[in-house]
Write an enzyme that holds these catalytic residues in place. Structure first.
Site, PDB file in Angstrom:
ATOM      1  N   CYS A 187       8.258 -10.703   4.489  1.00  0.00           N
ATOM      2  CA  CYS A 187       7.410 -10.745   3.421  1.00  0.00           C
ATOM      3  C   CYS A 187       7.555 -11.908   2.336  1.00  0.00           C
ATOM      4  O   CYS A 187       6.779 -12.137   1.421  1.00  0.00           O
ATOM      5  CB  CYS A 187       8.267  -9.427   2.458  1.00  0.00           C
ATOM      6  SG  CYS A 187       9.719  -9.531   2.227  1.00  0.00           S
ATOM      7  N   ASN A 189       0.869  -1.094  -0.032  1.00  0.00           N
ATOM      8  CA  ASN A 189       0.067   0.157  -0.023  1.00  0.00           C
ATOM      9  C   ASN A 189       1.005   1.122  -0.088  1.00  0.00           C
ATOM     10  O   ASN A 189       0.663   2.059  -0.944  1.00  0.00           O
ATOM     11  CB  ASN A 189      -1.049  -0.015   1.179  1.00  0.00           C
ATOM     12  CG  ASN A 189      -1.944  -1.105   0.997  1.00  0.00           C
ATOM     13  OD1 ASN A 189      -2.219  -1.395  -0.067  1.00  0.00           O
ATOM     14  ND2 ASN A 189      -2.837  -1.275   2.341  1.00  0.00           N
ATOM     15  N   GLU A 213      10.721  -2.305  -2.752  1.00  0.00           N
ATOM     16  CA  GLU A 213      10.664  -3.925  -2.108  1.00  0.00           C
ATOM     17  C   GLU A 213       9.524  -4.122  -1.155  1.00  0.00           C
ATOM     18  O   GLU A 213       9.257  -3.388  -0.197  1.00  0.00           O
ATOM     19  CB  GLU A 213      11.854  -4.287  -1.421  1.00  0.00           C
ATOM     20  CG  GLU A 213      13.093  -4.629  -2.271  1.00  0.00           C
ATOM     21  CD  GLU A 213      14.138  -4.915  -1.524  1.00  0.00           C
ATOM     22  OE1 GLU A 213      13.886  -6.062  -0.517  1.00  0.00           O
ATOM     23  OE2 GLU A 213      15.309  -4.480  -1.559  1.00  0.00           O
TER      24      GLU A 213
END
Length: 485
Positions: free
Chosen positions: A278, A223, A243
């Site tokens: 992530c 976002n 990233e």
């Protein structure tokens, strides 16, 4: 004194911010955020320092970076302790982060020489020369999940290339960055070469909007990354490297091999760092049938016994807390939403107080339209499949493309998978969170646009300068048509 600007520690002039330890809600750091004017001062300091820093021979810049590496080694336990207190990660895990910081420095030095070398050759009587030059002032936005290691992977390559830096860490982990900046100060870094500004959204916006930056290296949520991308749209004068996250699929073949080894690999993929990496597995594709049933039963049994506790607990935990109570609530709400869509709980994620959440597993096979969301925590979605082709098609049904994995002892299945899967990090029979520091880190789609980490960060911290050179101007034997001399 919470900000390091032009070589001085200064107090912020903005709103009060504080860092709460997520496992006991104690305040571990507090200070005032940087105002827009202070951010501008930091950028100006970096701009002024750039003039001399870029002229410094590489060997001198390397020497300072290596002194910093030695200081990180000497202070590894104290760095790890601060990270554990700010993030809630187990102490054993944060110790590995301090070690990774040192390892990435060595990789970055090697990458500078291999990715951005000086080269020359002769061609048609001309000397052809390739040089690399620093971009200028680099803004670095750091994440909370690896507050030492990940910003370090941008800062070090930027400095080696001759850039100067303004770091804006996550407002949830300001203490870690303050500790690390003091080590840079001890390493003898000239004033203004690195500047630290602390704060939340307004501070970040001020830095991203600053006219004096030449590039921005970002690690964080999709976002925020998309906001930056829209903000930089059309501004070709600034380098933007993003990233971001992933809705990462992990496919388990019928030929998965040893049951417990497979379960261990899944647990390490989905629940390491309490799911706050992530590259963590978010979607697990399991074959229909008895083998898949047995695998899930064993996975649930092992997962429900995962030890979750405070970082320094006498009984060493595998998992710590989420970064905040809000993050913990997000995972619990995501579980409820998936249930409402038709998901069936195999193991319920539960609140364990403060920001602790136990790991959860939910069968989402019957969810007609599975949300393409990154649930950044210990919540694993299971989808049953019938053929490998179907599993790969479902795995690719995401706007992200960070990591993916296949567990299979069948070479032909791996050949098919690696040919058809869409992701930047693709592992076989290894955890999804496993990545080499000297390999590209990133993926296509909403996971980012460049791979500015570790070895390949050198590519985005300097631009190539190509030259065709001669000792003096020459007149050719034959002039171009239409010319007379």
């Amino acid at each position: 004194m919470t900000h390091w600007i032009a070589g001085d520690w200064v107090s912020g002039e903005g709103e009060m911010i504080q860092s709460l330890s997520p496992y006991n809600s104690e305040v571990v750091w507090k200070g005032e955020s940087a105002t827009e004017a202070q951010v501008e001062s930091a950028v100006n300091a970096a701009r002024n320092a750039f003039i001399e820093w870029k002229k410094l021979p590489f060997e001198n810049r390397q020497a300072i970076v290596e002194r910093f590496a030695e200081l990180v080694k000497d202070n590894a336990d104290s760095i790890a302790e601060v990270i554990a207190k700010e993030t809630g990660k187990p102490f054993w895990e944060t110790k590995t982060e301090a070690g990774a910081m040192v390892g990435k420095i060595a990789i970055s030095i090697r990458a500078y020489h291999e990715r951005t070398p000086y080269k020359e050759r002769e061609a048609a009587g001309n000397k052809i020369v390739l040089r690399h030059r620093p971009l200028g002032v680099m803004a670095v936005f750091g994440p909370y999940n690896f507050p030492g290691h990940l910003p370090n992977g941008h800062i070090v390559p930027a400095l080696l290339a001759g850039n100067t830096v303004v770091l804006k860490p996550s407002e949830q982990t300001p203490w870690t960055s303050e500790v690390i900046m003091k080590l840079w100060q001890k390493a003898g870094l000239p004033k203004g070469v690195i500047n630290l500004v602390q704060g939340a959204r307004s501070t970040g916006e001020a830095l991203a909007n600053a006219k004096g930056i030449d590039g921005l290296l970002f690690t964080g949520s999709a976002n925020t990354g998309h906001i930056l991308h829209r903000q930089f749209a059309g501004d070709t004068g600034k380098m933007l490297a993003l990233e971001m996250g992933g809705n990462n699929p992990m496919v388990i073949s019928k030929a998965f091999g040893d049951l417990d080894a497979t379960v261990y690999t899944i647990v390490q993929s989905a629940f390491i760092s309490a799911g706050q990496r992530c590259t963590c597995a978010r979607r697990l594709y399991v074959p229909e049938g008895e083998k898949g049933d047995a695998l899930l039963a064993r996975l649930v049994d092992v997962t429900k016994n995962i030890h979750v506790d405070q970082p320094f607990s006498e009984t060493t935990p595998f998992m710590g807390s989420q970064i905040s109570i809000a993050a913990a609530e997000f995972i619990l709400n995501a579980q409820k939403k998936l249930q409402a869509l038709g998901g069936e709980l195999l193991l319920e994620a539960r609140s364990l107080g403060h920001a602790f959440v136990s790991p959860g597993i939910i069968d989402a096979t019957n969810v007609a339209e599975l949300p393409d969301e990154e649930y950044f925590g210990p919540l694993l979605q299971v989808i049953r499949y019938t053929t490998l082709a179907q599993a790969v098609e479902l795995a690719n049904d995401t706007r992200y493309g960070l990591s993916a994995g296949l567990v299979s002892t069948d070479d032909s299945e791996w050949d098919y998978f690696v040919e058809h899967i869409r992701a930047g990090i693709v592992n076989r029979n290894r955890q999804l969170t496993g990545a080499s520091g000297d390999a590209p880190f990133g993926g296509p789609g909403a996971s980012g646009n460049l791979k500015p980490s570790a070895y390949y960060a050198a590519d985005y911290c300097a631009y190539p300068m190509a030259s065709m050179e001669g000792d003096a101007c020459e007149i050719p034997e034959q002039l171009s048509p239409g010319l007379t001399l």
